[in-house]
Design an enzyme around this catalytic site. Structure first.
Site: not given
Length: 566
Positions: A327, A388, A439
């Site tokens: 990321e 995301k 994440c």
């Protein structure tokens, strides 16, 4: 007799000496309604549970901490239990979330308080169910219910530091393959409840026989064998053992069965071999200003990939079939920034295999940002991508922005909200289908379950803000549990660490250090089989939640009937 009745959930008919299981008789003059002993027991439970999490990894302390909280709650009123739960929650979340202090002490304290509030109902209902037979089972189910709520509300929840995530390299880990993280939480809490069950039996028996010994001189029945010189200690031990051997045996047998059951659960290890590479380019410095280092971070990942390509050509490293970048590897939008596009495309062509590139991309209207994982092919360039789906509240978007940004200037560091993705993270990358999460999405059961049909799971993350805190190793622990839960190799790519390659059985194939460049190349298993947890989905969590809440409701009804009868 008193010990056995107390532990079965029934209150003794005659009021015994204050102690566990006595309810209102246990109230002391100081220390709140619970009394100082129980209050201190609840507070001490928090740090013990924290020590079970990375980086301390004292995993057996998790059920011990649960046991201490259960013992503090035993026989208490719901409102007293709520207070004890809150104290234990604060004592747990403050140390476990210390990494948040990098954003600010107020953010750390505020988030810890919010998370601790979820332990109010845990304490209240946990106290209620101790009135029932088999209360360790109902208490363990309430832990699952509490984590289910904490992981969903508000703003999508924050399921960090679930009890299951302290047990990612223990005999209890294989339970994840049957019922996911909720089942691991349940088993861990159940072992803790059994420990409390045994400890409370011993304490109750000691009180009973101490009271008998104290009353004996008044009745003129004291004899030589009851004195220390006459072997009174041996008499006491024998008497206590006769009173407690059954509950102690039940607790020991139950704990042994749970641990042995975990060891007996098969976890997958094999699969179709595929060679992968995980690139950690590193950042110039840690902290909140990592976004100001955008070109340097991109150049680091480009350079690391080019060095890998040179090693492959030299024959010193196996040629990977796919490469994963983290990321924020490129916070320059490659669709709009020609230099960023050229740098990424050149590195991908140099290595000659598809690369999953983490990049920030403007939405078409320019009002928001997408956090993407982009499949970049050496021949055709950028193709399929994942956005995301669970951006971080107050970190990647600001709820109530117009109000909060006027009050808290720190939110100006988030000038635009991140868009929420809607498409699946399952994509073709070279010879395999990958399931991508970004994440802290790895903490969410549903997000990971949705992409578990991929042959390999990927976690793209950026821990630069939280580097050298408790948070990166805790995130790795979550990835290890997910590997076992879904029977998948997991590739964790982090900008600054910790990057890792985790086998389907949870073994660590590679683990990087933090704030160093790192490139890991390894042969891993690509799998297509599904675990029982995959098939069961959220079923075990909902079933255990219903079990705990149903027991609490039953305890409440029984309590009201008892009060009406009196």
């Amino acid at each position: 007799m008193v010990a056995q009745e107390t532990l079965s959930g029934r209150q003794p008919e005659s009021p015994p000496a204050p102690g566990p299981g006595v309810g209102r008789a246990a109230v002391l003059r100081r220390g709140g309604r619970a009394g100082w002993p129980r209050t201190l027991l609840a507070v001490a439970a928090g740090p013990l549970m924290w020590a079970a999490f990375p980086p301390q990894d004292l995993t057996p302390l998790a059920p011990v901490g649960v046991a201490m909280l259960a013992a503090a709650l035993y026989g208490q009123r719901a409102r007293t239990g709520a207070w004890l739960g809150l104290l234990a929650g604060l004592a747990f979340f403050l140390p476990v979330l210390t990494g948040i202090a990098r954003i600010g002490p107020d953010a750390w304290a505020g988030l810890s308080l919010v998370e601790a509030l979820y332990w109010l109902p845990l304490g209240a209902l946990g106290a209620l169910v101790t009135r029932l037979r088999g209360w360790p089972v109902w208490s363990a189910a309430l832990w699952v219910a509490d984590e289910a709520l904490r992981g969903r509300a508000p703003f999508g929840g924050f399921p960090w530091a679930r009890l299951a995530f302290s047990q990612t390299a223990t005999p209890l880990t294989p339970y994840a393959a049957l019922g996911g993280a909720p089942l691991v939480t349940f088993v861990t809490a159940l072992i803790g409840g059994l420990l409390a069950y045994a400890a409370l039996a011993v304490a109750a028996a000691l009180r009973t026989h101490r009271a008998s010994a104290t009353a004996a001189p008044e009745e003129g029945s004291a004899g030589p064998e009851e004195s220390p010189a006459g072997g009174g200690a041996r008499v006491l031990v024998r008497a206590v053992w006769r009173a407690v051997w059954r509950p102690v045996a039940v607790a020991a047998a139950g704990g042994a069965l749970l641990v042995g059951g975990g060891l007996a659960i098969p976890v997958p290890t094999g699969g179709r071999p595929v060679t992968v590479a995980v690139v950690q380019g590193n950042v110039p410095r840690l902290g909140l200003d990592f976004l100001g280092q955008r070109r340097a971070v991109l150049d680091n990942h480009v350079s690391a990939t080019r060095r890998l390509a040179a090693q492959v050509r030299a024959g010193t490293v196996a040629r990977p079939e796919l490469v994963v970048w983290p990321e924020n590897a490129s916070d320059l939008d490659p669709y709009r920034e020609a230099d960023a596009y050229a740098a990424i495309d050149g590195a991908v062509k140099d290595i000659g295999v598809p690369v999953l590139v983490g990049a920030l991309v403007d939405t078409p209207d320019g009002t928001k940002v997408e956090n993407r994982g982009i499949v970049w092919d050496p021949r055709t360039g950028p193709g399929n991508y994942y956005v995301k789906r669970h951006p971080v509240p107050f970190g990647e978007y600001v709820p109530f922005r117009e109000v909060l940004t006027k009050m808290i200037k720190r939110f100006e560091l988030v000038p635009r909200d991140f868009a929420k993705g809607t498409r699946s993270g399952v994509m073709r990358l070279g010879p395999v289908d990958i399931g991508d999460v970004i994440c802290f999405e790895v903490a969410y059961d549903q997000e990971v379950r949705d992409v578990a049909r991929g042959n390999v799971l990927v976690v793209q993350t950026n821990n630069a803000t939280y580097g050298r805190t408790t948070l990166p190793p805790q995130q790795i622990a979550m990835s290890r549990l997910r590997a076992v839960e879904h029977g998948r190799t997991i590739l964790v790519a982090a900008t600054s660490g910790i990057s890792a390659i985790v086998a389907p059985d949870g073994r660590m194939i590679h683990r990087s250090r933090e704030f160093v460049p790192d490139v890991a190349v390894a042969g891993v298993a690509a799998r297509t089989g599904r675990t029982v947890a995959d098939r069961a989905g959220a079923g075990p969590e909902w079933a255990l939640t219903a079990l705990g809440l149903g027991a609490a409701a039953a305890a409440g009804v029984l309590g009201r009937r008892k009060n009406e009868g009196n």
